[in-house]
Scaffold this motif. Structure first.
Motif, mmCIF file in Angstrom:
data_model
loop_
_atom_site.group_PDB
_atom_site.id
_atom_site.type_symbol
_atom_site.label_atom_id
_atom_site.label_comp_id
_atom_site.label_asym_id
_atom_site.label_seq_id
_atom_site.Cartn_x
_atom_site.Cartn_y
_atom_site.Cartn_z
ATOM 1 N N GLU A 18 0.876 -1.175 0.000
ATOM 2 C CA GLU A 18 0.000 0.000 0.000
ATOM 3 C C GLU A 18 0.909 1.220 0.000
ATOM 4 O O GLU A 18 1.662 1.450 0.955
ATOM 5 N N ILE A 19 0.863 1.998 -1.078
ATOM 6 C CA ILE A 19 1.811 3.104 -1.237
ATOM 7 C C ILE A 19 1.084 4.431 -1.353
ATOM 8 O O ILE A 19 -0.103 4.487 -1.705
ATOM 9 N N ARG A 20 1.806 5.502 -1.077
ATOM 10 C CA ARG A 20 1.245 6.852 -1.229
ATOM 11 C C ARG A 20 1.172 7.203 -2.722
ATOM 12 O O ARG A 20 1.929 6.678 -3.538
ATOM 13 N N TYR A 21 0.270 8.109 -3.040
ATOM 14 C CA TYR A 21 0.073 8.476 -4.448
ATOM 15 C C TYR A 21 1.348 9.038 -5.061
ATOM 16 O O TYR A 21 1.663 8.751 -6.215
ATOM 17 N N ILE A 22 2.117 9.797 -4.291
ATOM 18 C CA ILE A 22 3.359 10.359 -4.817
ATOM 19 C C ILE A 22 4.365 9.254 -5.125
ATOM 20 O O ILE A 22 5.115 9.338 -6.102
ATOM 21 N N GLU A 23 4.375 8.176 -4.324
ATOM 22 C CA GLU A 23 5.243 7.029 -4.618
ATOM 23 C C GLU A 23 4.806 6.349 -5.906
ATOM 24 O O GLU A 23 5.639 5.939 -6.730
ATOM 25 N N TYR A 24 3.493 6.196 -6.054
ATOM 26 C CA TYR A 24 2.944 5.587 -7.276
ATOM 27 C C TYR A 24 3.418 6.347 -8.511
ATOM 28 O O TYR A 24 3.857 5.736 -9.504
ATOM 29 N N LEU A 25 3.350 7.665 -8.483
ATOM 30 C CA LEU A 25 3.756 8.466 -9.639
ATOM 31 C C LEU A 25 5.241 8.259 -9.952
ATOM 32 O O LEU A 25 5.628 8.126 -11.115
ATOM 33 N N THR A 26 6.061 8.190 -8.913
ATOM 34 C CA THR A 26 7.501 7.997 -9.109
ATOM 35 C C THR A 26 7.798 6.628 -9.714
ATOM 36 O O THR A 26 8.560 6.504 -10.679
ATOM 37 N N ILE A 27 7.190 5.593 -9.143
ATOM 38 C CA ILE A 27 7.436 4.223 -9.627
ATOM 39 C C ILE A 27 6.900 4.039 -11.035
ATOM 40 O O ILE A 27 7.555 3.431 -11.892
ATOM 41 N N ARG A 28 5.718 4.563 -11.294
ATOM 42 C CA ARG A 28 5.139 4.437 -12.635
ATOM 43 C C ARG A 28 6.041 5.086 -13.686
ATOM 44 O O ARG A 28 6.241 4.534 -14.778
ATOM 45 N N ASN A 29 6.586 6.262 -13.381
ATOM 46 C CA ASN A 29 7.467 6.932 -14.334
ATOM 47 C C ASN A 29 8.704 6.092 -14.638
ATOM 48 O O ASN A 29 9.189 6.061 -15.774
ATOM 49 N N ARG A 30 9.220 5.385 -13.629
ATOM 50 C CA ARG A 30 10.363 4.503 -13.867
ATOM 51 C C ARG A 30 9.963 3.313 -14.736
ATOM 52 O O ARG A 30 10.687 2.911 -15.652
ATOM 53 N N VAL A 189 -13.601 2.313 -0.040
ATOM 54 C CA VAL A 189 -12.962 1.677 1.114
ATOM 55 C C VAL A 189 -11.469 1.985 1.171
ATOM 56 O O VAL A 189 -10.789 1.546 2.101
ATOM 57 N N SER A 190 -10.954 2.711 0.205
ATOM 58 C CA SER A 190 -9.539 3.095 0.222
ATOM 59 C C SER A 190 -9.425 4.607 0.221
ATOM 60 O O SER A 190 -10.279 5.313 -0.315
ATOM 61 N N MET A 191 -8.353 5.108 0.817
ATOM 62 C CA MET A 191 -8.143 6.547 0.865
ATOM 63 C C MET A 191 -7.730 7.061 -0.514
ATOM 64 O O MET A 191 -7.051 6.361 -1.264
ATOM 65 N N ALA A 192 -8.118 8.282 -0.805
ATOM 66 C CA ALA A 192 -7.877 8.844 -2.136
ATOM 67 C C ALA A 192 -6.402 8.988 -2.450
ATOM 68 O O ALA A 192 -6.003 8.958 -3.613
ATOM 69 N N ASN A 193 -5.564 9.133 -1.426
ATOM 70 C CA ASN A 193 -4.130 9.371 -1.671
ATOM 71 C C ASN A 193 -3.280 8.122 -1.549
ATOM 72 O O ASN A 193 -2.063 8.193 -1.411
ATOM 73 N N THR A 194 -3.914 6.927 -1.590
ATOM 74 C CA THR A 194 -3.155 5.674 -1.540
ATOM 75 C C THR A 194 -3.471 4.799 -2.745
ATOM 76 O O THR A 194 -4.557 4.879 -3.325
ATOM 77 N N VAL A 195 -2.515 3.949 -3.102
ATOM 78 C CA VAL A 195 -2.626 3.026 -4.230
ATOM 79 C C VAL A 195 -2.092 1.681 -3.761
ATOM 80 O O VAL A 195 -1.115 1.623 -3.005
ATOM 81 N N LEU A 196 -2.717 0.597 -4.208
ATOM 82 C CA LEU A 196 -2.216 -0.744 -3.897
ATOM 83 C C LEU A 196 -1.366 -1.227 -5.062
ATOM 84 O O LEU A 196 -1.850 -1.370 -6.181
#
Length: 233
Positions: A18-30, A189-196
């Motif tokens: 379960e990651i923060r949205y900012i982490e998701y953006l960083t990982i996706r770009n990689r 059921v999930s917070m808007a600023n988190t991604v699985l």
């Protein structure tokens, strides 16, 4: 896809974070630089998943997940992008931390009858998985418990058969009757600023992909969309 059973023949590694949205953006770009999008993704790089999960009267699958039981299984019915022309029954098994999934086609008529409580619609099926579900609904009193909806963004890498997915906007409904309806009401059921983030691979994880998804000292999460949704009912 035809009516024959589709099988992930190997047990695979699977981790969830379960990651923060900012982490998701960083990982996706990689990932954009080394992986490709799954061919099933739409123009925006995502698709929608709707699943109907089963459990018995003691919530066996739920408690086994929460307790971290080493060998466990769960059944679900799933379709994509609101398209009920292709629906699958799936059984997901986990043993010693490795996962396996078996899948078979189930018809709209069969699903509608199951939603009415008529499990006999499965008893003459030619699909072994449908017969197995029938037997467990009969013997273990499995019933549909919750609808789970979410948006998935999938990436793949051929070496190691790696699949990395980002799931967001996870929603649930405990009114199972409208499972096949595009207007099925659900609640978040999930917070808007988190991604699985889910990471699946066969025997090894290529270093180049591992570097893409690494972010600090993150640990694997014992996250389950089914369990998260069941917290509400």
């Amino acid at each position: 896809m035809g009516a024959t059973m589709q099988i992930e023949r190997k047990f695979r590694h699977e981790t969830k974070h379960e990651i923060r949205y900012i982490e998701y953006l960083t990982i996706r770009n990689r990932l954009f630089t080394v992986t490709g999008l799954d061919t099933h993704a739409g123009k925006d790089g995502t698709y929608k998943i709707r699943s109907l999960y089963f459990d018995n009267y003691r919530d066996k699958a739920l408690h086994e997940k929460i307790d971290g039981v080493n060998e466990r299984e769960k059944f679900r019915i799933r379709y994509y992008n609101k398209n009920i022309d292709c629906i699958h029954l799936e059984k997901k098994s986990k043993i010693n931390g490795l996962c396996n999934k078996i899948s078979a086609v189930i018809t709209v008529r069969q699903v509608k009858e199951l939603l009415k409580g008529n499990i006999e619609v499965l008893c003459n099926s030619k699909e072994a998985l449908l017969i197995e579900l029938y037997a467990k609904m009969k013997q273990e009193r499995l019933t549909p418990k919750v609808i789970v909806d979410y948006i998935r963004e999938p990436y793949v890498y051929a070496a190691g058969n790696v699949r990395i997915t980002f799931d967001r906007n996870i929603r649930a409904s405990f009114c199972i009757d409208p499972f096949l309806s595009p207007d099925c009401p659900t609640m978040p059921v999930s917070m808007a600023n988190t991604v699985l983030m889910e990471v699946k691979y066969d025997d090894y994880m290529p270093d180049i992909v591992q570097m893409c998804i690494q972010e600090g000292e993150r640990q694997q999460e014992a996250f389950s969309k089914y369990a998260a949704c069941r917290r509400y009912g």
